[in-house]
Motif scaffolding. Structure first.
Motif, PDB file in Angstrom:
ATOM      1  N   SER A 293      15.667  24.112  -7.265  1.00 39.04           N
ATOM      2  CA  SER A 293      15.544  25.076  -8.474  1.00 39.04           C
ATOM      3  C   SER A 293      16.752  25.502  -8.978  1.00 39.04           C
ATOM      4  O   SER A 293      16.834  25.807 -10.174  1.00 39.04           O
ATOM      5  CB  SER A 293      14.611  26.254  -7.987  1.00 39.04           C
ATOM      6  N   LEU A 294      17.778  25.670  -8.236  1.00 38.00           N
ATOM      7  CA  LEU A 294      19.067  26.080  -8.802  1.00 38.00           C
ATOM      8  C   LEU A 294      19.922  25.212  -9.764  1.00 38.00           C
ATOM      9  O   LEU A 294      20.558  25.839 -10.638  1.00 38.00           O
ATOM     10  CB  LEU A 294      19.954  26.288  -7.807  1.00 38.00           C
ATOM     11  N   PHE A 295      19.534  23.958  -9.850  1.00 37.42           N
ATOM     12  CA  PHE A 295      19.967  22.978 -10.669  1.00 37.42           C
ATOM     13  C   PHE A 295      19.008  22.614 -11.584  1.00 37.42           C
ATOM     14  O   PHE A 295      18.923  21.658 -12.379  1.00 37.42           O
ATOM     15  CB  PHE A 295      20.605  21.732  -9.944  1.00 37.42           C
ATOM     16  N   VAL A 296      17.834  23.409 -11.970  1.00 37.75           N
ATOM     17  CA  VAL A 296      16.725  22.911 -12.700  1.00 37.75           C
ATOM     18  C   VAL A 296      16.628  24.097 -13.639  1.00 37.75           C
ATOM     19  O   VAL A 296      16.371  23.877 -15.132  1.00 37.75           O
ATOM     20  CB  VAL A 296      15.453  22.531 -12.181  1.00 37.75           C
ATOM     21  N   HIS A 297      16.557  25.340 -13.173  1.00 40.53           N
ATOM     22  CA  HIS A 297      16.689  26.570 -13.964  1.00 40.53           C
ATOM     23  C   HIS A 297      17.945  26.526 -15.052  1.00 40.53           C
ATOM     24  O   HIS A 297      18.691  25.863 -14.723  1.00 40.53           O
ATOM     25  CB  HIS A 297      16.840  27.895 -12.922  1.00 40.53           C
ATOM     26  N   VAL A 298      17.367  26.878 -16.370  1.00 36.86           N
ATOM     27  CA  VAL A 298      18.355  26.769 -17.393  1.00 36.86           C
ATOM     28  C   VAL A 298      19.493  27.446 -17.421  1.00 36.86           C
ATOM     29  O   VAL A 298      20.447  27.198 -18.054  1.00 36.86           O
ATOM     30  CB  VAL A 298      17.766  27.063 -18.847  1.00 36.86           C
ATOM     31  N   LEU A 299      19.415  28.616 -16.586  1.00 41.72           N
ATOM     32  CA  LEU A 299      20.711  29.473 -16.356  1.00 41.72           C
ATOM     33  C   LEU A 299      21.333  29.236 -15.183  1.00 41.72           C
ATOM     34  O   LEU A 299      22.662  28.885 -14.928  1.00 41.72           O
ATOM     35  CB  LEU A 299      20.277  31.000 -16.481  1.00 41.72           C
ATOM     36  N   ALA A 300      20.580  29.257 -14.140  1.00 45.86           N
ATOM     37  CA  ALA A 300      20.933  29.100 -12.679  1.00 45.86           C
ATOM     38  C   ALA A 300      21.907  27.741 -12.479  1.00 45.86           C
ATOM     39  O   ALA A 300      23.061  27.822 -12.065  1.00 45.86           O
ATOM     40  CB  ALA A 300      19.935  29.092 -11.681  1.00 45.86           C
ATOM     41  N   ARG A 301      21.737  26.719 -13.237  1.00 46.56           N
ATOM     42  CA  ARG A 301      22.304  25.299 -13.013  1.00 46.56           C
ATOM     43  C   ARG A 301      23.567  25.488 -13.794  1.00 46.56           C
ATOM     44  O   ARG A 301      24.632  24.835 -13.352  1.00 46.56           O
ATOM     45  CB  ARG A 301      21.466  24.251 -13.515  1.00 46.56           C
TER      46      ARG A 301
ATOM     47  N   THR B 260      32.630  31.238 -15.560  1.00 45.05           N
ATOM     48  CA  THR B 260      33.700  32.323 -15.883  1.00 45.05           C
ATOM     49  C   THR B 260      33.300  33.902 -15.864  1.00 45.05           C
ATOM     50  O   THR B 260      33.834  34.866 -15.513  1.00 45.05           O
ATOM     51  CB  THR B 260      34.473  32.044 -17.223  1.00 45.05           C
ATOM     52  N   ALA B 261      32.236  34.266 -16.516  1.00 50.12           N
ATOM     53  CA  ALA B 261      31.730  35.491 -16.775  1.00 50.12           C
ATOM     54  C   ALA B 261      31.128  36.027 -15.598  1.00 50.12           C
ATOM     55  O   ALA B 261      31.323  37.344 -15.028  1.00 50.12           O
ATOM     56  CB  ALA B 261      30.724  35.346 -17.876  1.00 50.12           C
ATOM     57  N   LEU B 262      30.555  35.186 -14.605  1.00 52.64           N
ATOM     58  CA  LEU B 262      29.796  35.522 -13.600  1.00 52.64           C
ATOM     59  C   LEU B 262      30.396  34.941 -12.131  1.00 52.64           C
ATOM     60  O   LEU B 262      29.716  34.867 -11.190  1.00 52.64           O
ATOM     61  CB  LEU B 262      28.666  35.253 -13.431  1.00 52.64           C
ATOM     62  N   LYS B 263      31.709  34.683 -12.267  1.00 56.86           N
ATOM     63  CA  LYS B 263      32.448  34.179 -10.882  1.00 56.86           C
ATOM     64  C   LYS B 263      32.232  35.033  -9.731  1.00 56.86           C
ATOM     65  O   LYS B 263      32.343  34.728  -8.597  1.00 56.86           O
ATOM     66  CB  LYS B 263      33.721  33.847 -11.399  1.00 56.86           C
ATOM     67  N   HIS B 264      32.176  36.259  -9.953  1.00 58.11           N
ATOM     68  CA  HIS B 264      32.238  37.399  -8.929  1.00 58.11           C
ATOM     69  C   HIS B 264      31.063  37.554  -8.249  1.00 58.11           C
ATOM     70  O   HIS B 264      30.958  38.235  -7.046  1.00 58.11           O
ATOM     71  CB  HIS B 264      32.677  38.630  -9.503  1.00 58.11           C
TER      72      HIS B 264
ATOM     73  N   GLN C  96      23.998  36.274  -4.071  1.00 57.76           N
ATOM     74  CA  GLN C  96      23.289  36.827  -5.207  1.00 57.76           C
ATOM     75  C   GLN C  96      23.030  35.671  -6.197  1.00 57.76           C
ATOM     76  O   GLN C  96      21.824  35.650  -6.925  1.00 57.76           O
ATOM     77  CB  GLN C  96      24.484  37.585  -6.026  1.00 57.76           C
ATOM     78  N   ALA C  97      23.579  34.627  -5.990  1.00 64.84           N
ATOM     79  CA  ALA C  97      23.544  33.476  -7.097  1.00 64.84           C
ATOM     80  C   ALA C  97      22.384  32.565  -6.576  1.00 64.84           C
ATOM     81  O   ALA C  97      22.090  31.622  -7.437  1.00 64.84           O
ATOM     82  CB  ALA C  97      24.717  32.572  -7.204  1.00 64.84           C
ATOM     83  N   THR C  98      21.793  32.902  -5.597  1.00 68.26           N
ATOM     84  CA  THR C  98      20.498  32.230  -5.298  1.00 68.26           C
ATOM     85  C   THR C  98      19.243  32.966  -5.463  1.00 68.26           C
ATOM     86  O   THR C  98      18.197  32.405  -5.029  1.00 68.26           O
ATOM     87  CB  THR C  98      20.572  31.910  -3.632  1.00 68.26           C
TER      88      THR C  98
END
Length: 257
Positions: A131-139, A74-78, A83-85
């Motif tokens: 890594s996108l689904f292992v990193h504690v924030l990225a996932r 919600t906070a970073l939907k934009h 960017q998200a990778t």
């Protein structure tokens, strides 16, 4: 506030010299981290506006993970997909503006000195996609992105609630490691099929996710899955799982009782 990331040189320094820096991680030495990042050139302030949420740090990850997926997305939907990778973005957040959460989520690993998991939790060590689904924030962001249903105005996070109800870490890696699950309609279709199974009285386990993805891997060899919409995927997967687990007969028997 503006979203902060770390410079490429800083990222590589932390990655390459992690062994030398590891005691500061193990001891959660905020004073050292603050001093380190105070050096010129370590932090880059982006033009991305953000209101970072107050993260849920419940003793139970089963509670906090589901809540935090919603909070972060919600906070970073934009954010754009590109960017998200970016590792610099997620590692930057993990070390800077959301350090408290990162250390909370890795608290057991930090106590035990489990450097392998600390590394995969803070850096991209498993290849770009995994890594996108292992990193504690990225996932958190990516599970939110893949399960958010903008067509459900009453509760766009209904698929998120289902996906995060148990075994969040394992499900994230298992489910989103398949190439076709990068396609949101396919992801939505699978999850809707699994929810239908649950509503039929089936207790959803890891194997149900495994079999659904295996089935689509096979089907994908004979047809282009990307042309299917979520409803078509749902019907295909639901029908297959009903047959695979011999559930059609069970439901017919129950309805006759």
């Amino acid at each position: 506030m503006k979203l902060q990331i770390i410079s490429e040189d800083t990222l590589q320094d932390l990655r390459v010299n992690y062994k030398a820096y590891s005691p500061y991680y193990h001891n959660i030495d905020d004073e050292w981290f603050n001093s380190y990042f105070a050096e010129e050139g370590r932090i880059i302030e982006t033009k991305i506006d953000v209101e970072l949420p107050e993260m849920n740090m419940d003793d139970s990850y089963a509670i906090s993970d589901k809540d935090n997926v919603k909070k972060v997305y919600t906070a970073l939907k934009h954010l754009t997909i590109v960017q998200a990778t970016q590792e610099r973005l997620w590692s930057g957040l993990a070390h800077l503006q959301m350090r408290d959460y990162s250390f909370y989520r890795l608290r057991e690993e930090l106590k035990k000195g489990n450097d392998n998991r600390i590394n995969t939790g803070l850096f991209f060590k498993n290849g770009n996609k995994r890594s996108l689904f292992v990193h504690v924030l990225a996932r958190l962001w990516w599970v939110g992105y893949m399960t958010y249903d903008e067509n459900n105005h009453e509760n766009p996070y209904w698929l998120t609630d289902f996906f995060c109800e148990s075994d969040f870490s394992a499900r994230s890696v298992l489910f989103f490691s398949s190439n076709f699950t990068a396609n949101r309609p396919i992801t939505v279709g699978i999850l809707k099929a699994l929810i239908r199974l649950k509503e039929s009285g089936v207790s959803i386990k890891r194997d149900h996710f495994v079999q659904a993805t295996k089935y689509l891997n096979v089907v994908g060899g004979a047809m282009v899955l990307d042309v299917l919409d979520a409803d078509e995927v749902e019907e295909m997967v639901f029908g297959y799982l009903m047959k695979y687990y011999h559930l059609e007969q069970c439901i017919m028997v129950d309805s006759q009782v």
